[in-house]
Enzyme design. Sequence first.
Site, PDB file in Angstrom:
ATOM      1  N   ASP A 199     -17.302  19.805  58.220  1.00 22.09           N
ATOM      2  CA  ASP A 199     -17.438  21.029  57.442  1.00 22.09           C
ATOM      3  C   ASP A 199     -17.075  22.241  58.305  1.00 22.09           C
ATOM      4  O   ASP A 199     -17.180  22.181  59.531  1.00 22.09           O
ATOM      5  CB  ASP A 199     -18.873  21.191  56.944  1.00 22.09           C
ATOM      6  CG  ASP A 199     -19.254  20.135  55.915  1.00 22.09           C
ATOM      7  OD1 ASP A 199     -18.346  19.625  55.230  1.00 22.09           O
ATOM      8  OD2 ASP A 199     -20.455  19.816  55.822  1.00 22.09           O
ATOM      9  N   TYR A 253     -24.488  12.693  66.088  1.00 20.82           N
ATOM     10  CA  TYR A 253     -24.519  14.124  65.785  1.00 20.82           C
ATOM     11  C   TYR A 253     -25.715  14.769  66.469  1.00 20.82           C
ATOM     12  O   TYR A 253     -26.789  14.164  66.587  1.00 20.82           O
ATOM     13  CB  TYR A 253     -24.672  14.364  64.275  1.00 20.82           C
ATOM     14  CG  TYR A 253     -23.498  13.916  63.438  1.00 20.82           C
ATOM     15  CD1 TYR A 253     -22.441  14.785  63.169  1.00 20.82           C
ATOM     16  CD2 TYR A 253     -23.459  12.635  62.904  1.00 20.82           C
ATOM     17  CE1 TYR A 253     -21.370  14.381  62.386  1.00 20.82           C
ATOM     18  CE2 TYR A 253     -22.390  12.224  62.129  1.00 20.82           C
ATOM     19  CZ  TYR A 253     -21.351  13.096  61.873  1.00 20.82           C
ATOM     20  OH  TYR A 253     -20.295  12.691  61.104  1.00 20.82           O
ATOM     21  N   ASP A 267     -27.153  23.052  53.456  1.00 21.57           N
ATOM     22  CA  ASP A 267     -26.840  23.612  54.771  1.00 21.57           C
ATOM     23  C   ASP A 267     -26.838  25.133  54.687  1.00 21.57           C
ATOM     24  O   ASP A 267     -27.061  25.724  53.618  1.00 21.57           O
ATOM     25  CB  ASP A 267     -25.526  23.061  55.334  1.00 21.57           C
ATOM     26  CG  ASP A 267     -24.295  23.468  54.524  1.00 21.57           C
ATOM     27  OD1 ASP A 267     -24.380  24.410  53.723  1.00 21.57           O
ATOM     28  OD2 ASP A 267     -23.239  22.830  54.704  1.00 21.57           O
ATOM     29  N   ARG A 282     -26.682  16.541  56.367  1.00 23.93           N
ATOM     30  CA  ARG A 282     -27.269  17.528  55.459  1.00 23.93           C
ATOM     31  C   ARG A 282     -28.290  16.875  54.530  1.00 23.93           C
ATOM     32  O   ARG A 282     -29.321  17.464  54.208  1.00 23.93           O
ATOM     33  CB  ARG A 282     -26.170  18.175  54.614  1.00 23.93           C
ATOM     34  CG  ARG A 282     -25.340  19.200  55.340  1.00 23.93           C
ATOM     35  CD  ARG A 282     -24.296  19.776  54.420  1.00 23.93           C
ATOM     36  NE  ARG A 282     -23.256  18.809  54.083  1.00 23.93           N
ATOM     37  CZ  ARG A 282     -22.506  18.881  52.989  1.00 23.93           C
ATOM     38  NH1 ARG A 282     -22.726  19.826  52.095  1.00 23.93           N
ATOM     39  NH2 ARG A 282     -21.554  17.997  52.771  1.00 23.93           N
TER      40      ARG A 282
END
Length: 294
Positions: A40, A68, A82, A178
């Site tokens: 993103d 992550y 988010d 998310r």
Amino acid sequence: MAVTGIALVDKPGGITSHDVVARARRAFGTRKIGHAGTLDPMATGLLVLGVEGATRLLTFIVGLDKTYEATIRLGVATDSDDADGEMTTTMDASALADEQIRTAIKPLTGRISQVPSTVSAIKVNGKRAYDLARAGEQVELAAREVTVSRFDVLAIERSESVIDLDVVVDCSSGTYIRALARDLGAALGVGGHLTALRRTRIGPFGVDGASSVDGLAEAAVLSPAVVAADVLGRFDVTADEARDLRHGKRLVGAAARLEAGRAAIDPDGALVGIVERRGSDVKSAMNMPEERPA
């Protein structure tokens, strides 16, 4: 001629993955650039790009496990799960104890059923979910099975009514961080969303070895042979066997040698292709073009 290989790029925040691809096309002098999974605009970290014929290897990379680093804010929910979305609810999270948070994380690890975020790239009737959501349409996405092998809290920071969690997550391809933030906030009854996300690993490739976007022109490009051997394992072949595979012939009785891997490498260290077992024989499942040295 453009170099053939795999480039590792550290995407900064504020630009799309497609922006990075566009810059790579200019830097490498070719339009034949592909990627093994986008990030993103808000997110930073590792993008794996295929250059020229090495784009064929991306299909074997996109499904690899990933790592992550993220920050989850508890006490605020958004419509995109988010920080780029609109705030939908707020609730005072200050009363939550650290142990409550860690206990709520446990059901979000292992093999879990996860509903992807509404604002995602998943296609619904041929259209991206995020396009439908932004057009005001109701989007219902089916749950999918994913694996979260690590979901560790690195730090907990409290500020008035919200709590920020710094976490690290190891997960299977297709996992939405998310959605983990959303589901953790829901489980705790206060709402949650993602405020920062950085991808640090895809399979054997780490962001520490990645180039900056501005340094793409000087970036080292990993050879297809090195990448394929790392991902699929190495299958050494003779010059004669390499020629036979490139001509579509089977390697008779060679299946027993496939235990080591599926990336056929010739004596010069070049990737011949990806091979598969056919009975007791070995045949090419995907041939690769001749490599040009970086």
